[in-house]
Design a protein around this motif. Structure first.
Motif, PDB file in Angstrom:
ATOM      1  N   ALA A 268       0.849  -1.198   0.000  1.00 27.74           N
ATOM      2  CA  ALA A 268       0.000   0.000   0.000  1.00 27.74           C
ATOM      3  C   ALA A 268       0.883   1.245   0.000  1.00 27.74           C
ATOM      4  O   ALA A 268       1.716   1.434   0.891  1.00 27.74           O
ATOM      5  CB  ALA A 268      -0.906   0.005   1.220  1.00 27.74           C
ATOM      6  N   SER A 272      -2.152   6.709  -0.617  1.00 30.92           N
ATOM      7  CA  SER A 272      -3.239   6.037  -1.329  1.00 30.92           C
ATOM      8  C   SER A 272      -4.428   5.891  -0.394  1.00 30.92           C
ATOM      9  O   SER A 272      -4.284   5.936   0.826  1.00 30.92           O
ATOM     10  CB  SER A 272      -2.784   4.660  -1.821  1.00 30.92           C
ATOM     11  OG  SER A 272      -2.455   3.813  -0.732  1.00 30.92           O
ATOM     12  N   GLU A 274      -8.387   4.002   0.599  1.00 33.25           N
ATOM     13  CA  GLU A 274      -9.337   2.903   0.481  1.00 33.25           C
ATOM     14  C   GLU A 274     -10.703   3.392   0.940  1.00 33.25           C
ATOM     15  O   GLU A 274     -10.802   4.220   1.845  1.00 33.25           O
ATOM     16  CB  GLU A 274      -8.915   1.716   1.354  1.00 33.25           C
ATOM     17  CG  GLU A 274      -7.613   1.053   0.937  1.00 33.25           C
ATOM     18  CD  GLU A 274      -7.254  -0.137   1.829  1.00 33.25           C
ATOM     19  OE1 GLU A 274      -8.168  -0.658   2.512  1.00 33.25           O
ATOM     20  OE2 GLU A 274      -6.076  -0.507   1.854  1.00 33.25           O
TER      21      GLU A 274
END
Length: 315
Positions: A268, A272, A274
């Protein structure tokens, strides 16, 4: 020495933070012979002249108000001198020239939002939280040449809660500071306060934390940092000016968030995100995630994450 209520006091301040102190002095029966605040400034869509929070309060209380553009203006200095003040008090105002702060016989005292000598500077509330401090406080001190370096009069500590943001600490501190200021004026009037020079560290290994002005670069989140550091930055800049990142190329202000200690997958990338597009949006830091709770996307209003996700279409 004059009694507490007999002292002729000039108060200098501008924002809401200063109003609490001025109100406390008025309610304590102090003799406020003048209030100095910023000139009215055009603001809003109509660019109508807006009064400072301190001016609004002073007008309501019928206090004598001065709004100099320049503090070295001879006409202003003559008016200031004619008020024959024993003591001047500064709370959240601009820097004073020596001809002003050195005018009254009892000098000029300042209320500062930290435990001096820590966090000298413009943004002590923000930086105490950004740096993860567990406590801070308020200091009253005598003004002198170098900013925030004068002899300490009184101090009071304040515990910083783990989830407290700068706005909440600001509101708590303005009330604590107001009470401490009244106590300070009383102590000066009855000569019960001993001025104490600020104690600087004897070693350069632990330099004093500073409270420099907050700039845009300060507010941009570096996701390569640890979860705790990012979390503290968000708290320390909320509600204003607010920490920010980018989402689909648009600026995203973050007002509140939660730390997620769950381990981050090795693949990851920091920064970034989610999301389940319904209840959560989380960004990867170097050692975990920050789950955002209250945000404002560029061009949109401030909202809870659930409301945001309900209407947002990810690129």
């Amino acid at each position: 020495m004059a009694s507490f209520q007999q002292l002729r006091i000039i108060f200098m301040g501008t924002p809401e933070f200063a109003v609490a102190s001025l109100d406390a002095l008025v309610k304590a029966g102090c003799n406020i012979v003048g209030v100095i605040t910023a000139p009215d400034k055009p603001a809003g869509r109509g660019m109508e002249l807006q009064q400072s929070a301190v001016k609004k309060y002073a007008v309501d209380k019928g206090l004598h108000i001065l709004q100099p553009e320049k503090l070295k203006n001879p006409e202003f200095l003559a008016t200031l001198k004619s008020l024959n003040a024993d003591l001047q008090i500064v709370v959240a105002f601009r820097m004073l020239p020596e001809v002003v702060w050195n005018m009254p016989p009892m000098g000029t005292i300042n209320v500062h939002g930290s435990l001096l000598p820590k966090y000298r500077g413009a943004a002590p509330i923000n930086w105490a939280i950004i740096n993860g401090e567990k406590e801070t406080g308020v200091t009253t001190f005598k003004l002198k040449h170098e900013i925030d370096t004068g002899d300490i009069l009184l101090q009071e500590k304040i515990v910083i809660r783990d989830d407290e943001n700068a706005g909440e600490l600001h509101d708590e501190m303005k009330d604590v500071g107001a009470k401490l200021l009244v106590k300070t004026v009383e102590g000066l009037a009855n000569d019960s306060i001993q001025e104490t020079p600020q104690q600087l560290p004897t070693s350069n290994l632990q330099p004093l934390p500073h409270a420099s002005k907050i700039f845009t670069d300060t507010c941009k989140i570096d996701w390569d940092k640890k979860v705790d550091e990012v979390y503290n930055l968000i708290r320390g800049l909320s509600p204003y000016p607010a920490a920010f990142t980018f989402l689909d190329g648009k600026k995203l202000k973050i007002f509140s968030a939660q730390r997620q200690e769950d381990s981050k997958p090795s693949d990851a990338l920091t920064g970034s995100f989610e999301t389940d597009k319904k209840t959560f949006l989380k960004f990867a830091c170097s050692d975990g995630y920050i789950s955002v709770k209250e945000i404002q996307l560029e061009g949109k209003k401030r909202m809870d994450i659930e409301d945001f996700l309900r209407g947002y279409r990810f690129a």
